[in-house]
Scaffold this active site. Sequence first.
Site, mmCIF file in Angstrom:
data_model
loop_
_atom_site.group_PDB
_atom_site.id
_atom_site.type_symbol
_atom_site.label_atom_id
_atom_site.label_comp_id
_atom_site.label_asym_id
_atom_site.label_seq_id
_atom_site.Cartn_x
_atom_site.Cartn_y
_atom_site.Cartn_z
ATOM 1 N N LYS A 1 94.172 65.027 -31.733
ATOM 2 C CA LYS A 1 94.875 64.610 -32.957
ATOM 3 C C LYS A 1 96.396 64.624 -32.811
ATOM 4 O O LYS A 1 97.123 64.869 -33.780
ATOM 5 C CB LYS A 1 94.465 65.484 -34.149
ATOM 6 C CG LYS A 1 92.959 65.581 -34.356
ATOM 7 C CD LYS A 1 92.617 66.524 -35.474
ATOM 8 C CE LYS A 1 91.120 66.759 -35.541
ATOM 9 N NZ LYS A 1 90.729 67.710 -36.574
ATOM 10 N N ASP B 1 86.375 72.432 -38.796
ATOM 11 C CA ASP B 1 86.301 71.927 -40.168
ATOM 12 C C ASP B 1 84.923 71.386 -40.517
ATOM 13 O O ASP B 1 84.483 71.476 -41.673
ATOM 14 C CB ASP B 1 87.381 70.880 -40.427
ATOM 15 C CG ASP B 1 87.419 69.781 -39.372
ATOM 16 O OD1 ASP B 1 86.656 69.851 -38.400
ATOM 17 O OD2 ASP B 1 88.243 68.852 -39.517
#
Length: 608
Positions: free
Chosen positions: A195, A230
């Site tokens: 990311k 997550d």
Amino acid sequence: MSVIAVGSFLPPPPPYRRIKPRFTTMVSLRSDAVSVAETSSILRKLKEECATPLPVLRQVADAMSADMRAGLAAAHGLPMIPSFVEDLPTGNEKGLFYALDLGGTNFRVLRVQLGGKDERVVATDFDQVSIPPQLMSATCEELFDFIALGLAKLAAKDDDRLNLSPGKKGEIGFTFSFPVRQTSIDSGILVKWTKGFAVSGAAGRDVVACLNEAMERQGLDMRVSALVNDAVATLAGAEYWDNDVAVAIILGTGTNACYVEQIDAIPKLQGHVSSSGKMIISTEWGAFSKRLPLTEFDRAMDAASINPGEQIFEKTISGMYLGEIVRLVLLEMAATGELFGKSIPENLYTPFILGTPDLCAMQQDNSGDLQGVGSLLYDKARVESTFSARKTVLEVCDTIVKRGGSLAGAGIVGILQKMEEDSKGVIFGKRTVVAIDGGLYENYPQYRTYMQDSVKELIGSEKSNNLIRFILLQNRQGKTRLAKYYVPLEDSEKHKVEYEVHRLVVNRDPKYTNFVEFRTHKVIYRRYAGLFFSLCVDITDNELAYLECIHLFVEILDHFFSNVCELDLVFNFHKVYLILDEFILAGELQETSKKAIIERMGELEKLE
């Protein structure tokens, strides 16, 4: 199957290497017609290469399942990282708990007072903090000190509803959404950053130890009791409210998926003892790369990224990259097709000048002249655009977003398929909930619709292999003399289907084959005198078998009505349906013997 959505666009993109334009000079003497043709050619090719018909989606789903199995066996496949989360919330939990979520360009800190089954969530308080871009490439200590400081600020807030029991140490659930190699519930070695993060000194270290050390430096008397990503956190949180949750998906800046797996189905954990016999597995499906419909723009974007050749699935479906792919397409159109006039807008050379929220905003423009699209293009890239150019931009956006959403849906079905095969029919045979978090899914309606349509299409095809979807008898004028549907459709949709099928088969050149793609399926048809007999089946089904099926039906009608004609079908439609029900029932062939069907019809005639 149900979906629970939980979650906000997280974009701003990371620093990426500048992508050099493939065209640095323009051909000055060129007609507008040639420029329009070149733009149309690029768009047409893009749509072809990004297409996700049912066979492509099925291949992706099958490949996802296969890669999951390989990863569980520690072979070449998806990472399939054990989370060591073996027991999910029951709703009986009580007390004050902290949560820290680091998953993208923001991190969130939360404290929550739980009151058990009766009171559930008593009170919450949270902060969301943007991570400065420089910290995304800083040292490990600098990043974790910044995070611990945010946690300390929240813990220092006064709130009578949020109280830690005297003498009890603060417990934190640490949601860390990057690939880690876990060996226990409260430790994990960072494998690599994704990311856009490139923090030095963290890879190969225990991220829980990094956070614990940072909290000590801030004087916080807390400890990390659970490390999850997550996706795992989403599954556990959704399970708190719904016990049928089995899969969780993250669709935001980045993407991941996890699911509940049986311990005995994880060869690389052979010998591991679990109290529940289950464990949440983080697939890290962003690393998936097989059977994906990729374009030259995907390859250019990948080559310019900080991790070339990696996270290919993530680069086709997640919020960080969709806008960048669109920018590269528009740059090509501007260079070779003069989409925005004789010169290329300078800002269009800037990587990530268009974000996924910009695509979403443009696709919500319902004005007749698309002025909203034009304004956004000008604000972001200083692009002056015509109405025609704005329509082209929207088509590019829709093509990239449709591919992304459809592939995400195929990935979900791939996970469900794997679970279905192992459970021998339990997943598709009962209510199964997929929990979804992330701003891309939550805030982008078109993306969400494409993903859901993909799941429905694939799940439907799994349940209805070799199923005839409908059969139509139509004359040359478009009058439908018989229509039998074996899948549920609204009346308005049936009218559309009949109109489209008639137009498709009547106008088709006789020298072509008698089967043609129809939406995501296939229509097989034969003409007898002035009547067209059409069957809609799965796109992978045997065409010749269904051509013979149609001919057998006609032979039976011809025998029963003694040289059948269209008027026989009109005035004896109830008998035609009886014959059809003896032949095809619930979308499946029941009898292929002409003699048996005719004898059965004779018996029914006697009963009248």
